[in-house]
Scaffold this motif. Structure first.
Motif, PDB file in Angstrom:
ATOM      1  N   LEU A   1     -13.697 -45.668 -49.317  1.00 41.73           N
ATOM      2  CA  LEU A   1     -14.308 -44.382 -49.613  1.00 41.73           C
ATOM      3  C   LEU A   1     -15.823 -44.566 -49.598  1.00 41.73           C
ATOM      4  O   LEU A   1     -16.444 -44.804 -50.639  1.00 41.73           O
ATOM      5  CB  LEU A   1     -13.827 -43.879 -50.975  1.00 41.73           C
ATOM      6  CG  LEU A   1     -14.105 -42.412 -51.312  1.00 41.73           C
ATOM      7  CD1 LEU A   1     -13.476 -41.484 -50.283  1.00 41.73           C
ATOM      8  CD2 LEU A   1     -13.558 -42.086 -52.706  1.00 41.73           C
ATOM      9  N   PRO A   2     -16.448 -44.497 -48.417  1.00 36.17           N
ATOM     10  CA  PRO A   2     -17.884 -44.776 -48.300  1.00 36.17           C
ATOM     11  C   PRO A   2     -18.755 -43.915 -49.209  1.00 36.17           C
ATOM     12  O   PRO A   2     -19.783 -44.395 -49.691  1.00 36.17           O
ATOM     13  CB  PRO A   2     -18.172 -44.493 -46.816  1.00 36.17           C
ATOM     14  CG  PRO A   2     -16.866 -44.735 -46.132  1.00 36.17           C
ATOM     15  CD  PRO A   2     -15.826 -44.270 -47.099  1.00 36.17           C
ATOM     16  N   MET A   3     -18.352 -42.663 -49.448  1.00 40.22           N
ATOM     17  CA  MET A   3     -19.171 -41.806 -50.296  1.00 40.22           C
ATOM     18  C   MET A   3     -19.223 -42.342 -51.733  1.00 40.22           C
ATOM     19  O   MET A   3     -20.284 -42.282 -52.384  1.00 40.22           O
ATOM     20  CB  MET A   3     -18.623 -40.377 -50.296  1.00 40.22           C
ATOM     21  CG  MET A   3     -19.457 -39.390 -51.104  1.00 40.22           C
ATOM     22  SD  MET A   3     -21.173 -39.272 -50.501  1.00 40.22           S
ATOM     23  CE  MET A   3     -20.897 -38.351 -48.988  1.00 40.22           C
ATOM     24  N   LEU A   4     -18.114 -42.872 -52.214  1.00 36.33           N
ATOM     25  CA  LEU A   4     -18.105 -43.465 -53.547  1.00 36.33           C
ATOM     26  C   LEU A   4     -19.029 -44.680 -53.599  1.00 36.33           C
ATOM     27  O   LEU A   4     -19.813 -44.838 -54.545  1.00 36.33           O
ATOM     28  CB  LEU A   4     -16.684 -43.873 -53.936  1.00 36.33           C
ATOM     29  CG  LEU A   4     -16.548 -44.682 -55.239  1.00 36.33           C
ATOM     30  CD1 LEU A   4     -17.047 -43.889 -56.436  1.00 36.33           C
ATOM     31  CD2 LEU A   4     -15.104 -45.120 -55.445  1.00 36.33           C
ATOM     32  N   ASP A   5     -18.951 -45.534 -52.592  1.00 31.73           N
ATOM     33  CA  ASP A   5     -19.824 -46.714 -52.550  1.00 31.73           C
ATOM     34  C   ASP A   5     -21.286 -46.296 -52.477  1.00 31.73           C
ATOM     35  O   ASP A   5     -22.148 -46.900 -53.126  1.00 31.73           O
ATOM     36  CB  ASP A   5     -19.467 -47.593 -51.350  1.00 31.73           C
ATOM     37  CG  ASP A   5     -18.121 -48.279 -51.521  1.00 31.73           C
ATOM     38  OD1 ASP A   5     -17.612 -48.322 -52.653  1.00 31.73           O
ATOM     39  OD2 ASP A   5     -17.580 -48.775 -50.516  1.00 31.73           O
TER      40      ASP A   5
END
Length: 236
Positions: free
Chosen positions: A216-220
């Protein structure tokens, strides 16, 4: 499957907000998501937590939990050798996308093991801590809770659902303070997430090994951005 009352109480205690793991001090990147306007009300809160549960670190923790519970269930028959958990411990470290998410997992994992061992003594905990220290690691939170549940003979479906519910509830609590969401909407969020927690539990138990993990790139990105956020209430 119904649980004996003492076992159920133990699981409730371990995953209670009052259990001394410091869960209240982590927002799991949510603080920056609120700051940037990605999460701003009840619907976006539910959407954010649902996505984390199904595709992000909630999914990763569920996969770690399933594997660790299975390994720990066979530990006593294998002589309680903590080395049996080495592979899952390494995987738990490798699957953390940012330093803050890694800290959130390891700090809570270490606190959990210390608190459980103090109240429900089991010589395995000191052996595992010594083994991890020699390898310069700390216990991942999901792995530690799964091991404790297995050693207490708590069935995987019950333990995993309770763990994911506590994970989601902690994020709702952070949203209540950050948006601010309000207590009533906080409870509406928890109610709305019930089905997602059960779905995430069933999916993790059915997932084949080659499909485990998540991304989940947005979370990272929110977690990385949180490291330099000017005003912060939370450690992650």
């Amino acid at each position: 499957m119904s649980l004996p009352s003492a076992t159920l109480l133990r699981l409730m205690a371990w995953l209670s907000p009052s259990f001394p793991v410091g869960a209240f001090s982590y927002s799991h990147g949510l603080e920056y998501a609120v700051e940037s306007g990605l999460v701003r009300d009840l619907p976006t809160t539910v959407d954010w937590i649902t996505t984390v549960l199904l595709h992000g670190s909630g999914r990763i923790d569920a996969d770690l939990f399933v594997q660790a519970h299975g390994i720990a269930s066979g530990l006593q028959a294998a002589g309680d050798d903590p080395a049996a958990l080495d592979e899952i411990s390494i995987l738990a470290d490798a699957w953390r996308g940012t330093p803050e998410l890694a800290l959130e997992s390891s700090a809570q994992g270490n606190a959990f093991v210390l608190a459980v061992d103090a109240a429900w003594p089991d010589r395995f905990w000191s052996r595992w801590r010594s083994h991890l220290k020699a390898d310069r690691r700390q216990p991942a939170y999901a792995v530690a809770v799964a091991v404790a549940a297995a050693r207490a003979d708590i069935p995987l479906p019950t333990a995993l659902a309770a763990f994911l519910h506590a994970f989601a509830a902690n994020l709702v609590s952070a949203a209540v303070r950050l948006i601010p969401l309000g207590q009533s909407d906080g409870q509406r969020a928890i109610a709305a997430l019930e089905a997602m927690v059960l779905h995430a539990t069933d999916a993790a138990m059915a997932r084949p090994p080659e499909d485990r993990g998540g991304g989940l790139p947005m979370l990272d990105w929110c977690s990385i951005s949180h490291e330099t956020q000017y005003t912060r209430l939370f450690r992650s």
